[in-house]
Design a protein around this motif. Structure first.
Motif, PDB file in Angstrom:
ATOM      1  N   HIS A   1       0.822  -1.209   0.000  1.00  0.00           N
ATOM      2  CA  HIS A   1       0.000   0.000   0.000  1.00  0.00           C
ATOM      3  C   HIS A   1       0.857   1.261   0.000  1.00  0.00           C
ATOM      4  O   HIS A   1       0.434   2.303   0.492  1.00  0.00           O
TER       5      HIS A   1
ATOM      6  N   THR B   1      -8.017   2.352   5.239  1.00  0.00           N
ATOM      7  CA  THR B   1      -8.524   1.631   6.401  1.00  0.00           C
ATOM      8  C   THR B   1      -9.756   0.841   5.979  1.00  0.00           C
ATOM      9  O   THR B   1     -10.391   1.160   4.979  1.00  0.00           O
ATOM     10  N   VAL B   2     -10.081  -0.187   6.765  1.00  0.00           N
ATOM     11  CA  VAL B   2     -11.153  -1.107   6.404  1.00  0.00           C
ATOM     12  C   VAL B   2     -12.099  -1.302   7.579  1.00  0.00           C
ATOM     13  O   VAL B   2     -11.661  -1.358   8.739  1.00  0.00           O
TER      14      VAL B   2
ATOM     15  N   ASP C   1      -6.459 -11.615   7.256  1.00  0.00           N
ATOM     16  CA  ASP C   1      -5.418 -10.754   6.701  1.00  0.00           C
ATOM     17  C   ASP C   1      -4.081 -11.462   6.917  1.00  0.00           C
ATOM     18  O   ASP C   1      -3.740 -11.800   8.049  1.00  0.00           O
TER      19      ASP C   1
ATOM     20  N   GLU D   1      -4.063   0.174   6.444  1.00  0.00           N
ATOM     21  CA  GLU D   1      -3.232  -0.112   5.281  1.00  0.00           C
ATOM     22  C   GLU D   1      -2.352   1.111   5.052  1.00  0.00           C
ATOM     23  O   GLU D   1      -2.812   2.126   4.547  1.00  0.00           O
TER      24      GLU D   1
ATOM     25  N   GLU E   1     -16.819  -5.797   3.251  1.00  0.00           N
ATOM     26  CA  GLU E   1     -16.066  -4.723   3.898  1.00  0.00           C
ATOM     27  C   GLU E   1     -16.285  -3.415   3.169  1.00  0.00           C
ATOM     28  O   GLU E   1     -16.612  -3.396   1.984  1.00  0.00           O
TER      29      GLU E   1
ATOM     30  N   SER F   1     -13.962  -0.235   2.326  1.00  0.00           N
ATOM     31  CA  SER F   1     -12.564   0.162   2.265  1.00  0.00           C
ATOM     32  C   SER F   1     -12.495   1.630   1.846  1.00  0.00           C
ATOM     33  O   SER F   1     -13.113   2.017   0.842  1.00  0.00           O
TER      34      SER F   1
ATOM     35  N   ASP G   1      -9.663   4.618   0.979  1.00  0.00           N
ATOM     36  CA  ASP G   1      -8.232   4.836   0.759  1.00  0.00           C
ATOM     37  C   ASP G   1      -7.992   6.064  -0.106  1.00  0.00           C
ATOM     38  O   ASP G   1      -8.933   6.653  -0.643  1.00  0.00           O
TER      39      ASP G   1
END
Length: 115
Positions: A54, A60-61, A70, A87, A105, A107, A109
């Motif tokens: 990353h 973040t998740v 993970d 991440e 999920e 996510s 970013d």
């Protein structure tokens, strides 16, 4: 690389783009970047791989449903439902759904919008 750090290719994954915000003009130095929110669904037995990093794409998740394993640094950590994992530039990992229900999920970013 250890056994935990080798991942097969992505399978059983769907991704839905929920929203984006162009960060040019919002935050100095963020030209070409956007804040992105996606819903990712990993079916039972699904893999989000291969091993990836990353660098330049922090995020973040949050897991809405199911669990996601993970894999990073030879360690498998199970998350969900609830807060997931960060991440950042030090993250190199891959994901899988070892559960019996789809894992869902959200996510968020920051990505290069031209990549």
């Amino acid at each position: 690389m250890g056994v935990e750090e080798v991942a097969p290719e992505t399978k059983g994954v769907s991704v839905e783009l929920l929203a984006t915000v162009d960060l040019a003009g919002e935050i100095e130095g963020m030209d070409g970047r956007q804040l992105r929110m996606r819903k990712v669904t990993i079916e039972p037995g699904g893999i989000f791989g291969p091993l990836h990093d990353h660098v330049g794409q922090p995020g973040t998740v949050y897991i809405l449903q199911g669990t996601i394993t993970d894999h990073r640094d030879g360690v498998a950590t199970v998350y969900g439902p609830g807060p997931g994992w960060p991440e950042d530039r030090n993250t190199t990992h891959w994901l899988e759904n070892r559960g019996t229900v789809p894992a869902v999920e959200v996510s968020v970013d920051i990505v290069n919008k031209f990549a």
